[in-house]
Design an enzyme around this catalytic site. Structure first.
Site, PDB file in Angstrom:
ATOM      1  N   HIS A   1      -3.990  -5.286   0.907  1.00  0.00           N
ATOM      2  CA  HIS A   1      -3.213  -5.635   2.311  1.00  0.00           C
ATOM      3  C   HIS A   1      -3.509  -7.051   2.666  1.00  0.00           C
ATOM      4  CE1 HIS A   1      -2.365  -1.568   4.245  1.00  0.00           C
ATOM      5  NE2 HIS A   1      -3.283  -1.309   3.240  1.00  0.00           N
TER       6      HIS A   1
ATOM      7  N   GLU B   1      -1.531  -8.990   4.616  1.00  0.00           N
ATOM      8  CA  GLU B   1      -1.459  -9.162   6.008  1.00  0.00           C
ATOM      9  C   GLU B   1      -2.746  -9.402   6.594  1.00  0.00           C
ATOM     10  OE1 GLU B   1      -1.038  -6.305   4.694  1.00  0.00           O
ATOM     11  OE2 GLU B   1      -1.977  -4.840   6.124  1.00  0.00           O
TER      12      GLU B   1
ATOM     13  N   CYS C   1       0.834  -1.281   0.064  1.00  0.00           N
ATOM     14  CA  CYS C   1      -0.006  -0.160   0.047  1.00  0.00           C
ATOM     15  C   CYS C   1       0.776   1.156   0.001  1.00  0.00           C
ATOM     16  CB  CYS C   1      -0.984  -0.025   1.072  1.00  0.00           C
ATOM     17  SG  CYS C   1      -2.491   0.864   0.986  1.00  0.00           S
TER      18      CYS C   1
HETATM   19  N1  LIG Z   1      -1.289   6.743   0.343  1.00  0.00           N
HETATM   20  C1  LIG Z   1      -2.286   5.558   0.576  1.00  0.00           C
HETATM   21  C2  LIG Z   1      -2.260   4.962   1.815  1.00  0.00           C
HETATM   22  C3  LIG Z   1      -2.948   3.480   1.836  1.00  0.00           C
HETATM   23  C4  LIG Z   1      -2.557   2.675   3.346  1.00  0.00           C
HETATM   24  O1  LIG Z   1      -1.380   2.237   3.197  1.00  0.00           O
HETATM   25  N2  LIG Z   1      -3.332   2.505   3.863  1.00  0.00           N
HETATM   26  C5  LIG Z   1      -3.493   1.509   5.280  1.00  0.00           C
HETATM   27  C6  LIG Z   1      -2.717   2.302   6.317  1.00  0.00           C
HETATM   28  C7  LIG Z   1      -2.873   1.698   7.689  1.00  0.00           C
HETATM   29  C8  LIG Z   1      -2.616   0.269   7.668  1.00  0.00           C
HETATM   30  O2  LIG Z   1      -1.176  -0.069   7.509  1.00  0.00           O
HETATM   31  O3  LIG Z   1      -3.315  -0.757   7.500  1.00  0.00           O
HETATM   32  C9  LIG Z   1      -3.700   5.771   0.086  1.00  0.00           C
HETATM   33  O4  LIG Z   1      -3.716   5.605  -1.129  1.00  0.00           O
HETATM   34  O5  LIG Z   1      -4.596   5.987   0.684  1.00  0.00           O
END
Ligand SMILES: N[C@@H](CCC(=O)NCCCC(=O)O)C(=O)O
Length: 243
Positions: free
Chosen positions: A211, A213, A109
């Protein structure tokens, strides 16, 4: 010997005492893949980052807020919420040094968006604002399923997940715009948004927009972490871990 996988943390300064943190499912996914997770604090000194990485066999880049758009030459959009400046500095040094050292990297992400920008790419700062998609990409309520993703058959990602189509969650409002140097897009949603990439001429660098994970009960998502651990084990055996 299980490989040691560095995991970068998120960072907040709410209240009086700054703190680093990350979500447990990142480290749980590394443990389940037979790796040893090691959380990395904010470090803004390049030599210290290199010494840290010399103790690690691979790197997991986790989610977070947004990459400052100044890093890809844009003014900040009203919907862009940047990571803390100290995290931005620390993460950029970490990624640059890890790539110079040819460390295996799985980037998730924000972590994937960061790698893209470090390699000279750019981002769509807010998908809904540019009206390029009819798919909901910021689906915070639905941890397990948001949309299907199509995977290129001749990619490392296909070798990992062993299928051309997977279901993923989706918690992002930004997206890859221009791909960074050496990156190849390997998965897309139906609206054309890049959902994964890999870096040529690197032992293992895979970036995913979703994600995994949070979906490790599905073998295709757990396989991403196993692949990082396997590549990291090979990296440490190759002797290239010693500078
Ligand atoms: N800039 C990105 C961020 C997206 C992201 O990493 N979201 C998860 C944050 C919390 C986690 O680690 O689960 C976007 O496009 O919004």
């Amino acid at each position: 010997m299980k490989p040691i996988i560095g995991i970068n943390c998120d960072y907040e300064e709410e209240g009086k005492r700054p703190y680093s943190f990350t979500y447990r499912d990142y480290s749980d996914a590394i443990i389940a893949a037979q790796g040893i997770p090691l959380l990395l604090p904010i470090v803004k000194d390049k030599n210290t980052v290199r010494l840290l990485l010399e103790k690690m066999d691979g790197l997991l880049l986790t989610g977070g807020n947004d990459v400052p758009p100044q890093r890809y030459g844009e003014e900040q959009h009203k919907k862009t919420i940047c990571v803390h400046p100290d995290k931005d500095i620390s993460d950029n040094i970490l990624v640059r040094v890890a790539m110079q050292m040819k460390k295996p990297i799985l980037a998730i992400c924000y972590g994937a968006q960061l790698v893209n920008v470090v390699l000279g790419g750019s981002l769509v700062q807010d998908i809904p604002s540019v009206g390029i998609s009819t798919i909901i990409h910021k689906d915070s309520q639905n941890v397990h399923y948001s949309h299907p993703v199509a995977i290129e058959r001749d990619s490392l990602l296909y070798q990992i997940v062993e299928t051309e189509r997977i279901e993923t969650n989706s918690v992002h409002h930004q997206a890859i715009n221009k791909l960074g140097k050496g990156l190849r897009a390997t998965a897309h949603t139906q609206d054309g948004i890049t959902e994964a990439f890999e870096l040529k001429d690197h032992p293992f660098l895979v970036g995913v927009q979703w994600h995994p994970e949070r979906m490790t009960e599905h073998p295709c998502h757990a396989a991403l972490f196993r692949s990082l651990v396997t590549a990291s084990k090979q990296y440490s055996h190759s002797g290239t871990n010693v500078i």
